[in-house]
Design a protein around this motif. Structure first.
Motif, PDB file in Angstrom:
ATOM      1  N   TYR A 180      45.386  53.410  24.036  1.00  0.00           N
ATOM      2  CA  TYR A 180      45.679  52.131  23.425  1.00  0.00           C
ATOM      3  C   TYR A 180      44.527  51.680  22.531  1.00  0.00           C
ATOM      4  O   TYR A 180      43.362  51.841  22.881  1.00  0.00           O
ATOM      5  CB  TYR A 180      45.902  51.066  24.496  1.00  0.00           C
ATOM      6  N   TYR A 181      44.878  51.068  21.418  1.00  0.00           N
ATOM      7  CA  TYR A 181      43.847  50.496  20.554  1.00  0.00           C
ATOM      8  C   TYR A 181      43.494  49.106  21.059  1.00  0.00           C
ATOM      9  O   TYR A 181      44.364  48.302  21.383  1.00  0.00           O
ATOM     10  CB  TYR A 181      44.316  50.405  19.101  1.00  0.00           C
ATOM     11  N   ALA A 182      42.191  48.808  21.113  1.00  0.00           N
ATOM     12  CA  ALA A 182      41.710  47.484  21.498  1.00  0.00           C
ATOM     13  C   ALA A 182      40.605  47.072  20.533  1.00  0.00           C
ATOM     14  O   ALA A 182      39.706  47.862  20.243  1.00  0.00           O
ATOM     15  CB  ALA A 182      41.176  47.491  22.929  1.00  0.00           C
ATOM     16  N   PRO A 183      40.658  45.868  19.981  1.00  0.00           N
ATOM     17  CA  PRO A 183      39.613  45.432  19.049  1.00  0.00           C
ATOM     18  C   PRO A 183      38.298  45.175  19.769  1.00  0.00           C
ATOM     19  O   PRO A 183      38.271  44.807  20.946  1.00  0.00           O
ATOM     20  CB  PRO A 183      40.185  44.135  18.479  1.00  0.00           C
ATOM     21  N   THR A 184      37.206  45.372  19.051  1.00  0.00           N
ATOM     22  CA  THR A 184      35.875  45.113  19.603  1.00  0.00           C
ATOM     23  C   THR A 184      35.096  44.093  18.783  1.00  0.00           C
ATOM     24  O   THR A 184      33.961  43.771  19.121  1.00  0.00           O
ATOM     25  CB  THR A 184      35.062  46.418  19.682  1.00  0.00           C
ATOM     26  N   GLY A 185      35.692  43.589  17.704  1.00  0.00           N
ATOM     27  CA  GLY A 185      35.028  42.573  16.906  1.00  0.00           C
ATOM     28  C   GLY A 185      34.031  43.167  15.936  1.00  0.00           C
ATOM     29  O   GLY A 185      34.302  44.158  15.269  1.00  0.00           O
ATOM     30  N   GLY A 186      32.847  42.562  15.866  1.00  0.00           N
ATOM     31  CA  GLY A 186      31.869  42.973  14.867  1.00  0.00           C
ATOM     32  C   GLY A 186      32.089  42.235  13.558  1.00  0.00           C
ATOM     33  O   GLY A 186      32.897  41.312  13.463  1.00  0.00           O
TER      34      GLY A 186
ATOM     35  N   SER B 287      42.240  48.007  27.619  1.00  0.00           N
ATOM     36  CA  SER B 287      40.984  48.700  27.926  1.00  0.00           C
ATOM     37  C   SER B 287      40.273  47.978  29.053  1.00  0.00           C
ATOM     38  O   SER B 287      40.339  46.755  29.171  1.00  0.00           O
ATOM     39  CB  SER B 287      40.062  48.793  26.697  1.00  0.00           C
ATOM     40  N   GLY B 288      39.573  48.755  29.906  1.00  0.00           N
ATOM     41  CA  GLY B 288      38.808  48.178  30.993  1.00  0.00           C
ATOM     42  C   GLY B 288      39.637  47.943  32.245  1.00  0.00           C
ATOM     43  O   GLY B 288      40.795  48.357  32.347  1.00  0.00           O
ATOM     44  N   THR B 289      39.020  47.264  33.203  1.00  0.00           N
ATOM     45  CA  THR B 289      39.667  46.964  34.476  1.00  0.00           C
ATOM     46  C   THR B 289      39.442  45.500  34.835  1.00  0.00           C
ATOM     47  O   THR B 289      38.476  44.875  34.375  1.00  0.00           O
ATOM     48  CB  THR B 289      39.121  47.848  35.614  1.00  0.00           C
ATOM     49  N   MET B 290      40.325  44.965  35.687  1.00  0.00           N
ATOM     50  CA  MET B 290      40.186  43.577  36.116  1.00  0.00           C
ATOM     51  C   MET B 290      40.928  43.380  37.433  1.00  0.00           C
ATOM     52  O   MET B 290      41.765  44.199  37.828  1.00  0.00           O
ATOM     53  CB  MET B 290      40.728  42.617  35.055  1.00  0.00           C
ATOM     54  N   THR B 291      40.596  42.290  38.105  1.00  0.00           N
ATOM     55  CA  THR B 291      41.277  41.900  39.331  1.00  0.00           C
ATOM     56  C   THR B 291      42.114  40.664  39.041  1.00  0.00           C
ATOM     57  O   THR B 291      41.592  39.628  38.618  1.00  0.00           O
ATOM     58  CB  THR B 291      40.283  41.601  40.457  1.00  0.00           C
ATOM     59  N   LEU B 292      43.403  40.791  39.269  1.00  0.00           N
ATOM     60  CA  LEU B 292      44.341  39.681  39.098  1.00  0.00           C
ATOM     61  C   LEU B 292      44.785  39.220  40.478  1.00  0.00           C
ATOM     62  O   LEU B 292      45.282  40.024  41.276  1.00  0.00           O
ATOM     63  CB  LEU B 292      45.550  40.130  38.278  1.00  0.00           C
ATOM     64  N   SER B 293      44.606  37.944  40.766  1.00  0.00           N
ATOM     65  CA  SER B 293      45.041  37.377  42.043  1.00  0.00           C
ATOM     66  C   SER B 293      46.282  36.527  41.808  1.00  0.00           C
ATOM     67  O   SER B 293      46.273  35.623  40.955  1.00  0.00           O
ATOM     68  CB  SER B 293      43.922  36.529  42.655  1.00  0.00           C
ATOM     69  N   ILE B 294      47.364  36.825  42.531  1.00  0.00           N
ATOM     70  CA  ILE B 294      48.614  36.071  42.420  1.00  0.00           C
ATOM     71  C   ILE B 294      48.972  35.541  43.798  1.00  0.00           C
ATOM     72  O   ILE B 294      49.174  36.317  44.735  1.00  0.00           O
ATOM     73  CB  ILE B 294      49.768  36.946  41.890  1.00  0.00           C
ATOM     74  N   GLU B 295      49.018  34.214  43.910  1.00  0.00           N
ATOM     75  CA  GLU B 295      49.358  33.578  45.193  1.00  0.00           C
ATOM     76  C   GLU B 295      48.495  34.129  46.330  1.00  0.00           C
ATOM     77  O   GLU B 295      48.965  34.359  47.441  1.00  0.00           O
ATOM     78  CB  GLU B 295      50.847  33.768  45.512  1.00  0.00           C
ATOM     79  N   GLY B 296      47.206  34.399  46.025  1.00  0.00           N
ATOM     80  CA  GLY B 296      46.269  34.845  47.041  1.00  0.00           C
ATOM     81  C   GLY B 296      46.201  36.339  47.266  1.00  0.00           C
ATOM     82  O   GLY B 296      45.377  36.805  48.065  1.00  0.00           O
ATOM     83  N   THR B 297      47.029  37.119  46.587  1.00  0.00           N
ATOM     84  CA  THR B 297      47.022  38.576  46.731  1.00  0.00           C
ATOM     85  C   THR B 297      46.363  39.209  45.513  1.00  0.00           C
ATOM     86  O   THR B 297      46.760  38.918  44.374  1.00  0.00           O
ATOM     87  CB  THR B 297      48.451  39.125  46.882  1.00  0.00           C
ATOM     88  N   ASN B 298      45.371  40.078  45.736  1.00  0.00           N
ATOM     89  CA  ASN B 298      44.650  40.725  44.646  1.00  0.00           C
ATOM     90  C   ASN B 298      45.361  41.984  44.179  1.00  0.00           C
ATOM     91  O   ASN B 298      45.885  42.759  44.984  1.00  0.00           O
ATOM     92  CB  ASN B 298      43.233  41.088  45.076  1.00  0.00           C
ATOM     93  N   HIS B 299      45.327  42.186  42.860  1.00  0.00           N
ATOM     94  CA  HIS B 299      45.892  43.383  42.226  1.00  0.00           C
ATOM     95  C   HIS B 299      44.844  43.941  41.272  1.00  0.00           C
ATOM     96  O   HIS B 299      44.357  43.224  40.389  1.00  0.00           O
ATOM     97  CB  HIS B 299      47.166  43.052  41.445  1.00  0.00           C
ATOM     98  N   GLU B 300      44.502  45.208  41.446  1.00  0.00           N
ATOM     99  CA  GLU B 300      43.560  45.861  40.544  1.00  0.00           C
ATOM    100  C   GLU B 300      44.338  46.429  39.357  1.00  0.00           C
ATOM    101  O   GLU B 300      45.294  47.187  39.541  1.00  0.00           O
ATOM    102  CB  GLU B 300      42.804  46.972  41.268  1.00  0.00           C
ATOM    103  N   MET B 301      43.920  46.069  38.160  1.00  0.00           N
ATOM    104  CA  MET B 301      44.631  46.481  36.952  1.00  0.00           C
ATOM    105  C   MET B 301      43.697  47.238  36.016  1.00  0.00           C
ATOM    106  O   MET B 301      42.541  46.838  35.819  1.00  0.00           O
ATOM    107  CB  MET B 301      45.231  45.267  36.235  1.00  0.00           C
ATOM    108  N   ALA B 302      44.212  48.321  35.448  1.00  0.00           N
ATOM    109  CA  ALA B 302      43.475  49.128  34.471  1.00  0.00           C
ATOM    110  C   ALA B 302      44.367  49.336  33.254  1.00  0.00           C
ATOM    111  O   ALA B 302      45.424  48.703  33.126  1.00  0.00           O
ATOM    112  CB  ALA B 302      43.064  50.460  35.093  1.00  0.00           C
ATOM    113  N   GLU B 303      43.942  50.233  32.333  1.00  0.00           N
ATOM    114  CA  GLU B 303      44.709  50.479  31.125  1.00  0.00           C
ATOM    115  C   GLU B 303      46.176  50.776  31.461  1.00  0.00           C
ATOM    116  O   GLU B 303      46.473  51.566  32.350  1.00  0.00           O
ATOM    117  CB  GLU B 303      44.129  51.655  30.336  1.00  0.00           C
ATOM    118  N   GLY B 304      47.073  50.117  30.750  1.00  0.00           N
ATOM    119  CA  GLY B 304      48.498  50.264  31.014  1.00  0.00           C
ATOM    120  C   GLY B 304      49.024  49.305  32.051  1.00  0.00           C
ATOM    121  O   GLY B 304      50.230  49.250  32.300  1.00  0.00           O
TER     122      GLY B 304
END
Length: 271
Positions: free
Chosen positions: A4-10, A96-113
């Motif tokens: 996936y293409y993701a902008p980086t600014g600059g 791009s990257g990874t993050m933790t999404l919490s929904i109604e107190g439940t954590n979900h680990e999310m990565a590309e896609g």
């Protein structure tokens, strides 16, 4: 493996030519990837270590139903109060990257896609728990509730877990990854991924009531917008008002893929 293409600014150098592909017309807009620079980023209340590029917003007389952002959250950043509009539903898609999404107190680990649907009024939080910036699309639409229909539930998945549906009569060259079944009338918007193999086409000028936001995830193509043929590539964004004719020719050499928003499954507003 998707790329996936993701902008980086600059910021471009003073020696760069001013000529570009950006265009805004009464029927469509093309926002090329080269316009997504530091100088056009925005910030949001209650988000830390975060900036965003606003790709589209409700605009009277143009596309009126949705907004779309590309969010960039640095390590340790995020929000405990990400959505301040109780009527807004949302879709998140990680490029791009990874993050933790919490929904109604439940954590979900999310990565590309990674893909998440967040219904209106949903209690959610987001944090970049990784070591690199995370970039994701955030599509927002005011939910149109219908008496007698339950509201949809939140869910989290990844496009790798969703089998694309092949368009009939295309020998597998045109397919759509649908995260919500079209027959599920609880949903009033779809955010899908459309994939064209090299040489595939939309063989007629689609002209329909749905508004569109199309972010090119991979590849390049020639896209018909109203009466114009426009070259687009990974990182470009196309914004279409209702009834703007569209078609596509994916010339290759690789796949052409885009993230697609459209409004669906509701009566047309009469007042």
């Amino acid at each position: 493996m998707p790329d996936y293409y993701a902008p980086t600014g600059g910021h471009p150098p003073q020696t760069q030519l001013l000529t570009d592909r950006a265009v805004f017309t009464e029927a469509y807009a093309v926002i090329p990837k080269g316009t997504m620079r530091d100088i056009v980023t925005s910030f949001l209340p209650f988000w830390t270590l975060t900036r965003l590029w606003v790709l589209s917003r409700p605009l009277s007389g143009f596309a009126e139903t949705f907004s779309q952002y590309i969010m960039e959250v640095q390590p340790g950043g995020g929000s405990q109060t990400p959505e301040t509009d109780p009527e807004a539903q949302g879709v998140l898609f990680v490029v791009s990257g990874t993050m933790t999404l919490s929904i109604e107190g439940t954590n979900h680990e999310m990565a590309e896609g990674g893909y998440a649907y967040l219904p209106a009024g949903c209690d959610w939080q987001l944090e970049n728990t990784g070591n690199e910036p995370v970039r994701f699309h955030w599509v927002r639409k005011a939910y149109e509730a219908v008496p007698g229909l339950d509201a949809p539930e939140p869910f989290v998945t990844n496009e790798k877990r969703v089998a694309p549906k092949v368009m009939p009569g295309t020998d597998g060259k045109w397919a759509t990854t649908r995260f919500v079944e079209p027959e599920d009338l609880r949903h009033d918007m779809h955010v899908n991924i459309v994939t064209f193999e090299p040489g595939a086409v939309i063989p007629f000028a689609e002209t329909h009531v749905m508004e569109h936001g199309l972010y090119v995830l991979e590849g390049k193509a020639v896209y018909r917008l109203n009466q114009d043929w426009v070259e687009v590539e990974a990182g470009d964004y196309m914004w279409l008002r209702a009834f703007c004719p569209q078609a596509c020719y994916a010339g290759g050499p690789g796949r052409f893929r885009y993230l697609l928003y459209k409004d669906v499954n509701r009566h047309m507003k009469l007042r």
